[in-house]
Write a protein that holds these residues in place. Structure first.
Motif, short mmCIF file in Angstrom:
data_model
loop_
_atom_site.label_atom_id
_atom_site.label_comp_id
_atom_site.label_asym_id
_atom_site.label_seq_id
_atom_site.Cartn_x
_atom_site.Cartn_y
_atom_site.Cartn_z
N ASP A 50 -2.14 12.31 4.17
CA ASP A 50 -3.51 12.97 3.56
C ASP A 50 -4.51 11.58 4.51
N ASP A 51 -5.11 13.02 5.37
CA ASP A 51 -6.17 11.95 6.26
C ASP A 51 -7.58 11.78 6.20
N ASP A 52 -8.08 12.80 4.76
CA ASP A 52 -8.70 12.72 4.03
C ASP A 52 -9.62 11.83 3.24
N SER A 53 -9.00 11.12 2.93
CA SER A 53 -9.87 9.98 1.74
C SER A 53 -9.73 8.91 1.84
N GLY A 54 -8.80 8.56 3.44
CA GLY A 54 -9.56 6.67 3.55
C GLY A 54 -8.87 6.38 3.53
N VAL A 55 -8.30 4.65 3.76
CA VAL A 55 -7.36 3.69 2.30
C VAL A 55 -8.37 2.69 3.14
N PHE A 56 -7.58 1.88 2.30
CA PHE A 56 -7.96 0.49 1.64
C PHE A 56 -7.06 -0.36 2.27
N TRP A 57 -7.03 -1.24 2.99
CA TRP A 57 -5.71 -2.31 3.38
C TRP A 57 -6.16 -3.76 2.72
N VAL A 58 -5.21 -3.82 2.31
CA VAL A 58 -5.68 -5.18 1.51
C VAL A 58 -3.48 -6.51 1.48
N ARG A 59 -3.99 -7.63 0.92
CA ARG A 59 -2.62 -8.73 1.72
C ARG A 59 -3.48 -8.81 -0.25
N LEU A 60 -1.34 -9.22 -0.86
CA LEU A 60 -1.36 -10.35 -1.26
C LEU A 60 -1.01 -11.38 -1.45
N ASP A 61 -1.48 -12.25 -1.44
CA ASP A 61 -1.17 -14.06 -0.90
C ASP A 61 0.17 -14.27 -1.74
N LYS A 62 0.60 -15.97 -1.41
CA LYS A 62 1.79 -16.26 -1.78
C LYS A 62 1.04 -16.67 -2.65
N ASP A 63 0.16 -17.34 -3.19
CA ASP A 63 -0.45 -17.44 -5.01
C ASP A 63 -0.92 -16.08 -5.61
N THR A 84 -2.67 -13.75 -5.38
CA THR A 84 -3.55 -13.14 -5.60
C THR A 84 -4.37 -12.27 -4.43
N LEU A 85 -4.77 -11.29 -4.44
CA LEU A 85 -5.54 -9.64 -3.82
C LEU A 85 -6.38 -10.02 -2.97
N HIS A 86 -6.39 -10.13 -1.76
CA HIS A 86 -7.14 -10.16 -0.55
C HIS A 86 -7.94 -8.60 -0.20
N PHE A 87 -9.41 -8.20 -0.57
CA PHE A 87 -9.80 -7.01 0.26
C PHE A 87 -9.91 -6.98 1.52
N ILE A 88 -9.39 -6.28 2.54
CA ILE A 88 -9.57 -6.91 4.06
C ILE A 88 -10.50 -5.72 4.87
N VAL A 89 -10.29 -4.17 4.47
CA VAL A 89 -11.17 -3.30 5.52
C VAL A 89 -11.07 -2.25 4.54
N PHE A 90 -11.61 -0.80 4.45
CA PHE A 90 -11.76 0.25 4.13
C PHE A 90 -12.16 0.91 5.47
N ILE A 91 -10.54 1.80 5.65
CA ILE A 91 -11.39 2.61 6.76
C ILE A 91 -11.68 4.23 6.28
N SER A 92 -12.43 4.88 6.50
CA SER A 92 -12.87 6.21 6.05
C SER A 92 -12.35 7.03 6.31
N SER A 93 -12.34 8.50 6.36
CA SER A 93 -11.58 9.94 7.21
C SER A 93 -12.38 10.28 8.21
N LEU A 94 -13.24 9.72 7.85
CA LEU A 94 -14.97 9.56 9.56
C LEU A 94 -14.79 8.44 10.53
N LEU A 95 -13.39 7.68 10.82
CA LEU A 95 -13.38 6.88 11.37
C LEU A 95 -14.58 5.66 10.70
N ARG A 96 -15.52 5.27 9.91
CA ARG A 96 -15.99 4.21 9.20
C ARG A 96 -15.58 2.72 9.25
N THR A 97 -15.83 1.62 9.89
CA THR A 97 -14.66 0.94 8.73
C THR A 97 -15.79 -0.56 7.77
#
Length: 236
Positions: A53-66, A68-81
């Motif tokens: 589905d390319d209409d909802s946008g995507v969140f990128w997150v990273r889970l480190d060794k400890d 802990t969840l780290h938010f990186i970026v949200f990419i919208s369906s309109l190419l906004r970051t």
């Protein structure tokens, strides 16, 4: 998009717990370069998230060794970051969208970037997420010291297994020494005894038995036995 992507992520997690079950939209994450298994220090690393589905946008997150969840970026369906801190750009990351492919680029991969990378999507109040893509430096090779089954190093002299032929030869040498030196010592003892007896017999023959005599004179008195003067006493 109004508001912070972090708040949107928390809202999606709160409203869409049931979306974890029964995946309607499939999501996958992988390295763009399929030959990469472990990133290198300072490497430009690109990850790709594929969605149905390319209409909802995507969140990128990273889970480190400890964990802990780290938010990186949200990419919208309109190419906004929107990066962490509600910023439009980031010094460490780049994010783009091409069709159903959402790209995340780590400009220079560093130790603080290690972890498992996920992409998340909120669709119709349902939360969908991808399997994690591990991104860790290769483990440093270790060379364990050679050991035996009991954990003793090969340099230990106790590891040497005795040769059965050598043991048998040593036992034969001991027996040979016993058979040679014991009779030889006995023969030497007998020789010493025989020599002592011979000396005694020779002395008797040299001085045959004679009775003891006592002689006196106006000046001395003497006692002699077997031809030897034993005592001489002068008179004054």
């Amino acid at each position: 998009m109004a508001g912070s992507p972090a708040w949107l992520l928390l809202l999606a997690l709160g409203l869409c717990c049931l979306g974890i079950q029964g995946q309607k939209h499939k999501m996958t994450v992988k390295f763009r370069d399929s030959s990469i298994t472990h990133p290198r220090l300072g490497q430009r690393l690109e990850l790709v998230c594929l969605t149905t589905d390319d209409d909802s946008g995507v969140f990128w997150v990273r889970l480190d060794k400890d964990g802990t969840l780290h938010f990186i970026v949200f990419i919208s369906s309109l190419l906004r970051t929107t990066f962490a801190g509600n910023k439009g750009t980031s010094e460490r990351f780049e994010a783009t969208k091409t069709g159903r492919f959402y790209h995340l680029v780590v400009k220079s991969f560093m130790p603080q970037d290690e972890g498992n990378y996920f992409c998340l999507m909120n669709s119709n109040q349902m939360l969908y997420f991808s399997p994690g893509q591990p991104a860790f430096f290769p483990a440093a090779p270790t060379t364990p010291a050679p050991t035996t089954q009991r954990g003793i190093t090969e340099k230990d002299p106790c590891l040497k297994t005795p040769n059965p032929e050598t043991i048998k030869e040593e036992e034969l040498n001991v027996f040979c020494d016993i058979f040679i030196w014991v009779p030889l010592a006995g023969a030497c003892l007998l020789l010493i005894i025989a020599l002592a007896v011979t000396i005694m017999l020779c002395q008797r023959k040299a001085y045959p038995g004679t009775p003891c005599r006592y002689s006196s004179s106006p000046r001395t008195a003497a006692l002699s036995c077997r031809g030897m003067d034993l005592l001489a006493i002068p008179f004054t």
